[in-house]
Design a protein around this motif. Structure first.
Motif, PDB file in Angstrom:
ATOM      1  N   GLU A  35       0.835  -1.199   0.000  1.00  0.00           N
ATOM      2  CA  GLU A  35       0.000   0.000   0.000  1.00  0.00           C
ATOM      3  C   GLU A  35       0.873   1.255   0.000  1.00  0.00           C
ATOM      4  O   GLU A  35       1.777   1.396   0.824  1.00  0.00           O
ATOM      5  CB  GLU A  35      -0.875   0.007   1.254  1.00  0.00           C
ATOM      6  N   ARG A  36       0.586   2.149  -0.939  1.00  0.00           N
ATOM      7  CA  ARG A  36       1.248   3.454  -0.932  1.00  0.00           C
ATOM      8  C   ARG A  36       0.480   4.349   0.032  1.00  0.00           C
ATOM      9  O   ARG A  36      -0.749   4.441  -0.024  1.00  0.00           O
ATOM     10  CB  ARG A  36       1.261   4.076  -2.324  1.00  0.00           C
ATOM     11  N   LEU A  37       1.215   5.007   0.895  1.00  0.00           N
ATOM     12  CA  LEU A  37       0.601   5.844   1.908  1.00  0.00           C
ATOM     13  C   LEU A  37       0.386   7.263   1.386  1.00  0.00           C
ATOM     14  O   LEU A  37       1.308   7.854   0.821  1.00  0.00           O
ATOM     15  CB  LEU A  37       1.479   5.897   3.163  1.00  0.00           C
TER      16      LEU A  37
ATOM     17  N   PHE B 191       0.060   8.162   6.126  1.00  0.00           N
ATOM     18  CA  PHE B 191       1.457   8.216   6.558  1.00  0.00           C
ATOM     19  C   PHE B 191       1.522   8.604   8.031  1.00  0.00           C
ATOM     20  O   PHE B 191       2.213   7.960   8.827  1.00  0.00           O
ATOM     21  CB  PHE B 191       2.244   9.207   5.688  1.00  0.00           C
ATOM     22  N   GLU B 192       0.800   9.639   8.411  1.00  0.00           N
ATOM     23  CA  GLU B 192       0.788  10.077   9.814  1.00  0.00           C
ATOM     24  C   GLU B 192       0.277   8.965  10.724  1.00  0.00           C
ATOM     25  O   GLU B 192       0.826   8.729  11.797  1.00  0.00           O
ATOM     26  CB  GLU B 192      -0.072  11.328   9.980  1.00  0.00           C
ATOM     27  N   GLU B 193      -0.770   8.273  10.286  1.00  0.00           N
ATOM     28  CA  GLU B 193      -1.341   7.189  11.087  1.00  0.00           C
ATOM     29  C   GLU B 193      -0.359   6.031  11.261  1.00  0.00           C
ATOM     30  O   GLU B 193      -0.395   5.324  12.267  1.00  0.00           O
ATOM     31  CB  GLU B 193      -2.615   6.661  10.432  1.00  0.00           C
TER      32      GLU B 193
ATOM     33  N   ALA C 173       7.505   9.307  -1.816  1.00  0.00           N
ATOM     34  CA  ALA C 173       6.458   8.289  -1.811  1.00  0.00           C
ATOM     35  C   ALA C 173       6.888   7.198  -0.842  1.00  0.00           C
ATOM     36  O   ALA C 173       8.050   6.782  -0.848  1.00  0.00           O
ATOM     37  CB  ALA C 173       6.266   7.711  -3.209  1.00  0.00           C
ATOM     38  N   VAL C 174       5.961   6.749  -0.010  1.00  0.00           N
ATOM     39  CA  VAL C 174       6.249   5.718   0.988  1.00  0.00           C
ATOM     40  C   VAL C 174       5.211   4.610   0.856  1.00  0.00           C
ATOM     41  O   VAL C 174       4.015   4.885   0.776  1.00  0.00           O
ATOM     42  CB  VAL C 174       6.224   6.298   2.418  1.00  0.00           C
TER      43      VAL C 174
ATOM     44  N   ALA D 209       4.687  -4.904   7.925  1.00  0.00           N
ATOM     45  CA  ALA D 209       5.851  -5.774   8.005  1.00  0.00           C
ATOM     46  C   ALA D 209       7.044  -5.254   7.217  1.00  0.00           C
ATOM     47  O   ALA D 209       8.136  -5.805   7.325  1.00  0.00           O
ATOM     48  CB  ALA D 209       5.485  -7.166   7.512  1.00  0.00           C
ATOM     49  N   GLY D 210       6.857  -4.197   6.419  1.00  0.00           N
ATOM     50  CA  GLY D 210       7.963  -3.676   5.630  1.00  0.00           C
ATOM     51  C   GLY D 210       7.626  -2.324   5.050  1.00  0.00           C
ATOM     52  O   GLY D 210       6.464  -1.892   5.071  1.00  0.00           O
ATOM     53  N   THR D 211       8.661  -1.675   4.543  1.00  0.00           N
ATOM     54  CA  THR D 211       8.486  -0.357   3.943  1.00  0.00           C
ATOM     55  C   THR D 211       9.568  -0.100   2.902  1.00  0.00           C
ATOM     56  O   THR D 211      10.620  -0.745   2.903  1.00  0.00           O
ATOM     57  CB  THR D 211       8.512   0.759   5.009  1.00  0.00           C
TER      58      THR D 211
END
Length: 186
Positions: A15-17, A22-24, A71-72, A82-84
């Motif tokens: 999932e792209r935040l 992102f804040e959540e 982009a994250v 589990a990953g980023t």
């Protein structure tokens, strides 16, 4: 936005935040980064790096996420982040065709499931879709990450001796990679 590069099935979701999500996800992102450092990954931090410091580091990136310069993505597996991976778009006018891949990390408890490869594919796919033609990154030489990038078609163009310290403070060689990617739909 949920992405599943190349239509792969599986329990994990990439999932792209957006700025709000992102804040959540700051606590989860911090946990992934701390786990990587605790495991010895040379991702820019030294031993003793903790969740509050990691949260502050991620929070400092919030303006770039909101402005679209960073982009994250997260990989959700078994109900947890589990990953980023991150993709930093170049801000110089003569480099708008390139971006840097940053902070690819997967929790130790979730490795071996293809999450790193899927996260990398999501970043590459989005880069191509947004007109980026050149991706760059660096990683510790002889690391598991270096092997992943080589298997994924990245090209090592150099090694800098003792470029960065690992979490224990020992200087390690760093390998630099690039990958050219085709425009989406071509």
């Amino acid at each position: 936005m949920i992405e599943n590069p190349r239509g792969r099935a599986g329990a994990a979701v990439i999932e792209r935040l957006d700025a709000a999500s992102f804040e959540e996800q700051l606590p989860a992102l911090a946990a992934v980064l701390v786990d990587a450092v605790d495991d010895g990954a040379s991702v820019g931090f030294l031993a003793g790096f903790d969740v509050p410091a990691a949260t502050a580091w991620w929070r400092a990136r919030s303006p770039a996420v909101g402005a679209g310069g960073l982009a994250v993505w997260v990989a959700r597996d078994d109900g947890v982040v589990a990953g980023t991976i991150s993709l930093a778009y170049a801000d110089k006018p003569n480099q708008r065709h390139r971006a840097d891949v940053l902070k690819l990390a997967v929790l130790r408890t979730h490795r071996g499931r293809g999450l790193a490869r899927r996260l990398l594919a999501a970043a590459e796919h989005t880069a191509a879709a947004t007109g980026v033609r050149l991706l760059m990154l660096d990683t510790e030489t002889a690391s598991a990450a270096e092997s992943l990038y080589q298997r994924a078609g990245w090209h090592r163009y150099g090694i800098v001796p003792a470029m960065a310290a690992d979490p224990s403070g020992v200087p390690r060689d760093c390998s630099f990679f690039y990958k050219t990617i085709a425009a989406a739909g071509r």
